[in-house]
Design a protein around this motif. Structure first.
Motif, PDB file in Angstrom:
ATOM      1  N   TYR A   1       0.863  -1.228   0.011  1.00  0.00           N
ATOM      2  CA  TYR A   1       0.129   0.078   0.167  1.00  0.00           C
ATOM      3  C   TYR A   1       0.992   1.353   0.026  1.00  0.00           C
ATOM      4  O   TYR A   1       0.441   2.099  -0.789  1.00  0.00           O
ATOM      5  CB  TYR A   1      -1.025  -0.093   1.172  1.00  0.00           C
ATOM      6  N   ASN A   2       2.031   1.455   0.735  1.00  0.00           N
ATOM      7  CA  ASN A   2       2.933   2.449   1.131  1.00  0.00           C
ATOM      8  C   ASN A   2       3.651   2.705  -0.108  1.00  0.00           C
ATOM      9  O   ASN A   2       3.998   3.831  -0.831  1.00  0.00           O
ATOM     10  CB  ASN A   2       3.638   2.403   2.319  1.00  0.00           C
ATOM     11  N   ASN A   3       3.703   1.681  -1.045  1.00  0.00           N
ATOM     12  CA  ASN A   3       4.301   1.818  -2.309  1.00  0.00           C
ATOM     13  C   ASN A   3       3.575   1.927  -3.614  1.00  0.00           C
ATOM     14  O   ASN A   3       4.063   1.814  -4.838  1.00  0.00           O
ATOM     15  CB  ASN A   3       5.392   0.494  -2.512  1.00  0.00           C
ATOM     16  N   SER A   4       2.428   2.247  -3.419  1.00  0.00           N
ATOM     17  CA  SER A   4       1.211   2.591  -4.373  1.00  0.00           C
ATOM     18  C   SER A   4       1.002   1.525  -5.083  1.00  0.00           C
ATOM     19  O   SER A   4       0.480   1.666  -6.245  1.00  0.00           O
ATOM     20  CB  SER A   4       1.876   3.831  -5.153  1.00  0.00           C
ATOM     21  N   PHE A   5       1.156   0.306  -4.764  1.00  0.00           N
ATOM     22  CA  PHE A   5       0.728  -0.839  -5.645  1.00  0.00           C
ATOM     23  C   PHE A   5      -0.938  -0.823  -5.456  1.00  0.00           C
ATOM     24  O   PHE A   5      -1.681  -1.488  -6.338  1.00  0.00           O
ATOM     25  CB  PHE A   5       1.165  -2.126  -4.969  1.00  0.00           C
ATOM     26  N   TYR A   6      -1.321  -0.328  -4.376  1.00  0.00           N
ATOM     27  CA  TYR A   6      -2.563  -0.405  -3.974  1.00  0.00           C
ATOM     28  C   TYR A   6      -3.287   0.990  -3.504  1.00  0.00           C
ATOM     29  O   TYR A   6      -2.271   1.983  -3.078  1.00  0.00           O
ATOM     30  CB  TYR A   6      -3.162  -1.294  -2.846  1.00  0.00           C
ATOM     31  N   THR A   7      -4.379   1.231  -3.879  1.00  0.00           N
ATOM     32  CA  THR A   7      -4.975   2.699  -3.381  1.00  0.00           C
ATOM     33  C   THR A   7      -6.218   2.387  -2.261  1.00  0.00           C
ATOM     34  O   THR A   7      -6.823   1.286  -2.717  1.00  0.00           O
ATOM     35  CB  THR A   7      -5.391   3.580  -4.813  1.00  0.00           C
TER      36      THR A   7
END
Length: 1149
Positions: A923-929
């Motif tokens: 999540y923190n690496n923007s794989f998920y929003t």
């Protein structure tokens, strides 16, 4: 706001991690879980480019294995992609199904959905439906005014002179303590027979009307008996209306005296406890009886207001709030020497359900202290009403003051703010038992076009907090025909069990003259109402031609939805309207705000937008393209919208004129064909009028087959479009079995089933035995996999749904599967549509093993790679599964496959529940929003009331001033005890409810609440990344990569070594919002756009304001006091005494 990551230490150590002791340092230690003295360290997530990370990956260590290189993991990803694509090409049959449709091109036509024409036609049909109700309303209102004008008032009328059906009679006759039983059943009550009517969802009698009278109104009073006498003539008008329009539902006259006469007759649905229904407090009556209101309620909380008086005030304010609708605006303030709002609202706010709840909770915190300062209270109220920088009703303006009495008339305040125009009405309420001079309160009301009321006891609250509506109705009555305009309400729950309805309302005026001077009467007689069920409006909208993701919706001037597929309240309270804003029914964005504003303004429009939508199971978010088209519904306050995905511009319409072919295809619906052709589920649609519905699809199919043996698909009693499309799709999916599925060995590729679902309503599952474990909705339009496949390209994986509170999956007999589906896109000329979805069901356990092999360094299928002591090897997901975690996660963040055997029973769970540390890093690496929203239609179990002591709550404690007051000694003893008893019975705050009696009552059922929903979806990262979760000695390296043409993320990571290092956990499940959703105090600062009704009647130059209340306080006699005290001591509740009110009497002069 980012969730904190795990906190375990400082930095990445350099060499790759192993499970063995580190050279020169011994085993890698876990830090003290209590953290350093200065507090826990903040985690750091390092995202390193591949070239910088390469030295770390190949650094020598004690082990022969190293973390796999990026190109290796990309190779694994390609193998996974190829395997998935190969299986779907062989078994899915997408291409073959396209060919089947083209081969059968002569059996169907391609029709076009033209949005503008469609929405205009539906709007016109709804307008015609409502117009028929309007004509019936006008006939009723005109007749009522004429009947009442011709009626001769009878002072000596008796109960036995009146014949009517008392809707509550059956319940009261069963109650030995009922009013009728105690009076010996003096009334000539009718006993009726009833027949079941599915249109009303009730037993009804079409020959009579029914009468409902509130519990706190004496049936035998002269006013009520005269009301029953003249309204009896309405019965014939009700019957004639139904003869002209058999589709009419409830026709109701709500009288300003509280009497409700409705048609057709049906027994009243009385609750197990006290029936508090009063038509004058219903949303439709309030809307029809007066124009919108701006109201400021000010409450005296000086030191003289203590004990019971303060409690009466609190209850009175809550009851007053219940007389307001969403068209009104309100604020509540308390005052002594100073005035201040009781809640966080600093200005007028919309009187919607959530805002009123905030007020009601805040009012309970009022404390009496200080001295009375009317000036402070009124100045605050006038300042609130003069604030033009906020949204408000801009019609009737009024101040409601609750006090125990005072001497100050604050004339200077009225001269400054309200005179000479007197645009603000002032209503004053003298609350409690006292001997104060009430003349100043009467003067305030009379000189400001208001009314003075007295509330000496709990029994006077309900009647006196709603009578002000009669005053507000004066300008309407005096306006005559100009005010006779039909209004349509918000959606609300029908009290007689009809479900969700809207009501057309029309005020009924008193046309009698007041005296020899023929002064015009200015009192409203009541409100006529006719219900329209939402289901009747829905039947006018196209449904199956719009596809699974197309729909029609409608909103009112407040932006609340009248029609919407997401309008599904889990629980309803008939006392409150169902208010779901369009922006809460969908995921809000700027485009939808513009569409909503345009619809409220009554404009036409069309717009294509890119927006987010929730999946049907509310687990996923998809970014989609939608076309919105909208038009106003003339002669109403509603606006209609149509939403279509681009792929639903066209649809198939079967043309099975060949009866032989009809019979041939129909035979594939027979269960006898399932063993060879696969099991068929048919959508439970209304194919024919005589088709019996059933929740069991096997039984529904049986009913369907039995009916089809009696009628043909072209029968007039059937929906030919639905039937022809169903039979066509039965034949087309059978050809898919014949061409593709029947000759394939599903076990070779570890498949539990293959399936196809169509717009026509067919779901075919092959082989037949796989249907035993098929749990998807038989209606494709209501199946999450179907709707998501249409909205997404490629292969959509859907793991079994697992709730974190339930036990893990049971892997027995290889029955647990993962669905993989994809839409079939059909191009016919320049027309493109998606009429079907096909897919496979993977054997979870077998594919988990296959997943390990595909994500390994095997060069031969049966021989895993072995690494000698002197050689250097990369870890893989098969050999090194004790050190390497490999998973497939879908676009919602749910686990699909894992190389860890112990995680197989967690497939379908949100990945944060499986590995919180890794999910947070993704999540923190923007794989998920993340997308957060609120569900305003949820249902929650009731919270048990607190009970901190054995004594009754809220016992009245007299003040020293009360002890010194002689009047208190002569009256307060009985009154206070009697009022506390009624207070407990009616408001449930004195006695604890008996469990047996409360069972099934509204107090024990689920109540509406607000749930916070959080969904995750793929973010902006669409490449392959290596990253480090920097957590000190517990740091982990991971690799993540999206799989092309799927909704999967492939993740390879080191397994965590230190179990003590806990990460902040991302939450996905719904959570209850104790504050009733997003902070209301913040939301009211940015109110959503709305418009009030187009008409306002708040002033008429001929209004007579001389009738402004003179009070009706009669001291009880000694005999009454003694009787009340004895009744209380014996525990017998006294019967209500007749109440004579100046308003009620003046109606019939």
């Amino acid at each position: 706001m980012a969730v904190p990551a795990r906190t375990c230490g400082a930095s990445w150590p350099g060499p790759v991690r192993t499970a063995r002791p580190w050279p020169g340092r011994g085993p890698r230690p876990c830090p003290d879980p209590r953290g350093p003295a200065s507090g826990p360290a903040r985690p750091l997530l390092l995202l390193l480019p591949p070239l910088l990370l390469l030295p770390l990956l190949t650094a020598p260590g004690a082990s022969a294995y190293s973390f796999p290189q990026q190109h290796t993991m990309q190779h694994w990803a390609r193998r996974l992609e190829q395997e998935i694509d190969g299986v779907m090409r062989i078994f899915g049959g997408v291409q073959q199904l396209r060919e089947i449709y083209k081969d059968n091109r002569n059996l169907f036509e391609v029709q076009e959905n033209e949005p503008q024409k469609l929405v205009e036609k539906v709007a016109g049909d709804i307008e015609s439906l409502l117009d028929r109700k309007v004509q019936a309303l006008k006939r009723l209102a005109d007749a009522a005014e004429n009947f009442q004008k011709a009626h001769r008032w009878q002072d000596n009328i008796k109960e036995e002179d009146i014949m009517y059906y008392d809707a509550k009679a059956d319940a009261e006759l069963d109650d030995p303590e009922s009013e009728d039983m105690e009076r010996g059943s003096k009334t000539s009550a009718l006993r009726l027979d009833f027949i079941e009517d599915p249109n009303f969802k009730n037993k009804v009698n079409y020959s009579y009307t029914a009468v409902q009278i509130p519990t706190d109104i004496y049936k035998g009073s002269t006013v009520i008996l005269n009301e029953l006498n003249w309204t009896e003539a309405l019965e014939n008008v009700f019957i004639e209306n139904r003869r002209q329009d058999p589709t009419l539902l409830w026709q109701v006259f709500g009288s300003a005296t509280g009497v409700t006469r409705y048609y057709p007759a049906t027994p009243w649905r009385a609750p197990k406890k006290i029936d508090l229904y009063d038509v004058r407090r219903r949303p439709w009556y309030i809307q029809g009886a007066s124009s919108p209101k701006d109201m400021v309620i000010i409450v005296d909380v000086s030191g003289s207001v203590s004990g019971l008086t303060l409690k009466l005030m609190k209850t009175s304010v809550c009851e007053m709030l219940d007389t307001l609708s969403d068209d009104d605006y309100v604020n509540v303030a308390s005052f002594n020497e100073k005035a201040q709002p009781v809640s966080c609202f600093t200005h007028l706010v919309q009187a919607n359900v959530r805002n009123k709840k905030v007020f009601k909770e805040a009012v309970q915190g009022m404390v009496a202290k200080g001295t009375t300062g009317y000036k402070a209270g009124f100045e605050y109220a006038f300042d609130q009403l003069q604030n033009s920088n906020i949204t408000r009703a801009n019609c009737n303006k009024m101040i409601m003051m609750f006090t125990d009495g005072g001497e100050d008339r604050v004339q200077d305040v009225f001269e400054k703010y309200n005179w000479p125009n007197r645009t603000v009405r002032v209503f004053t309420f003298s609350v409690g038992q006292h001997n104060y001079d009430v003349t100043p309160l009467q003067w305030m009301a009379c000189t400001n076009k208001g009314y003075y009321f007295e509330i000496p006891s709990i029994g006077a609250i309900r009647i006196n907090t709603q009578e002000y509506l009669d005053v507000l109705g004066r300008p309407m009555v005096l306006a005559g025909k100009d005010a006779k305009q039909v209004q349509w309400t918000n959606v609300y729950e029908d009290a007689l069990g009809l479900g969700l309805v809207v009501t057309g309302t029309l005020p009924v005026f008193n046309l009698t003259q007041d005296g020899p001077g023929e002064k015009k009467n200015q009192l409203i007689l009541g409100v006529m109402g006719i219900d329209v069920a939402l289901n009747d409006i829905k039947r006018l909208t196209p449904n199956y031609t719009l596809g699974a993701n197309g729909y029609v919706f409608a909103i009112d001037l407040n932006g609340y939805v009248l029609l919407h597929p997401n309008l599904k309240p889990q629980t309803t309270n008939f006392r409150e309207p169902v208010t779901l804003d369009f922006l809460d029914a969908e995921l809000e964005d700027e485009n939808k705000e513009e569409i909503r504003r345009s619809m409220i303004d009554g404009d036409k429009g069309h717009k294509q937008i890119r927006t987010l939508v929730k999946s049907l199971d509310e687990r996923y978010i998809d970014e989609v393209i939608r076309n919105y088209t909208w038009v106003p519904i003339r002669s109403t306050n509603y606006s209609l919208g149509l939403v279509l995905p681009p792929y639903s511009t066209y649809y198939l319409q079967a043309n099975l004129s060949d009866q032989i072919l009809q019979v041939k295809y129909f035979e594939f619906l027979l269960p006898s064909s399932f063993e060879s052709e696969g099991h068929v589920f048919i959508a439970p649609r209304e194919y024919c009028k005589d088709l019996n519905a059933s929740d069991n699809n096997t039984e529904f199919l049986k009913n369907f087959i039995e009916l089809m043996e009696k009628v043909t698909p072209d029968s007039k009693q059937c929906n030919n479009f639905l039937l022809h499309n169903l039979i066509l799709d039965t034949g087309i999916t059978q050809q898919l079995v014949e061409r593709v599925w029947r000759d394939q060995d599903l076990n070779t590729y570890s498949l539990l089933a293959v399936f196809a679902a169509t717009d026509g309503g067919i779901t075919r599952v092959f082989p037949n035995k796989a249907a035993e474990d098929w749990t998807e909705n038989p209606e494709p339009f209501n199946a999450s996999f179907y709707r998501r496949s249409l909205d997404n390209h490629g292969y959509i994986f859907k793991p079994p749904h697992q709730d974190s509170l339930l036990r893990p999956l049971e892997l027995e007999n290889d029955t647990v599967g993962v669905l993989v589906s994809t839409a079939v896109e059909l191009s016919l000329g320049r027309r493109t549509l998606r009429p079907a979805v096909v897919g496979v069901k993977l054997d979870l356990e077998a594919w988990a093993e296959k997943f390990k092999v595909l994500a390994s360094n095997r060069t031969h299928q049966d021989q895993p790679q072995k690494c000698g002591p002197s050689s250097h090897c990369e870890m893989d997901c098969e050999v090194n599964n004790e050190d390497l975690l490999c998973v497939l996660i879908d676009d919602g963040g749910f686990l699909v496959l894992s190389n860890q055997n112990h995680q197989w029973d967690q497939v379908g769970r949100f990945f944060s529940e499986v590995d919180a540390n890794l999910m947070l890093a993704l999540y923190n690496n923007s794989f998920y929003t993340r997308k957060e929203s609120y569900d305003y239609q949820a249902a929650c179990a009731p919270q048990p009331p607190g009970n901190l002591g054995a004594a009754p709550r809220g016992v009245f404690v007299p003040t020293i001033a009360d002890f010194l007051n002689l009047a208190w000694w002569t009256s307060a003893a009985a009154w206070s005890l009697f009022q506390q008893l009624l207070y407990g019975l009616i408001y449930h705050s004195w006695f604890q409810a008996d469990p047996a009696e409360a069972e099934g009552s509204p107090e024990t059922r689920e109540s509406s609440c607000v749930m916070k929903q959080t969904q995750y979806y793929f973010g902006s990262v669409n490449a392959s990344y290596n990253a480090i979760i920097d957590c000190g000695n517990c740091s982990r390296l991971f690799h993540a990569q999206r799989l092309t043409n799927t909704n999967l993320l492939f993740v390879v990571a080191e397994k965590p070594l230190c179990s003590q290092c806990e990460a902040g956990r991302l939450l996905q499940k719904e959570t209850h919002c104790p504050a009733d959703g997003p902070e209301q105090c913040e939301l009211v600062q940015r109110p959503r756009y709305r418009r009030g009704p187009h008409i306002c009647f708040d002033y008429n130059a001929t209004e007579d304001t001389s009738d402004c209340g003179r009070g009706a306080s009669f001291p009880p006699s000694l005999g009454v006091l003694v009787s009340l005290q004895l009744l209380l001591l014996l525990g017998l509740p006294p019967r209500p005494q007749p109440q004579v009110h100046s308003f009620a009497a003046s109606r019939h002069l």
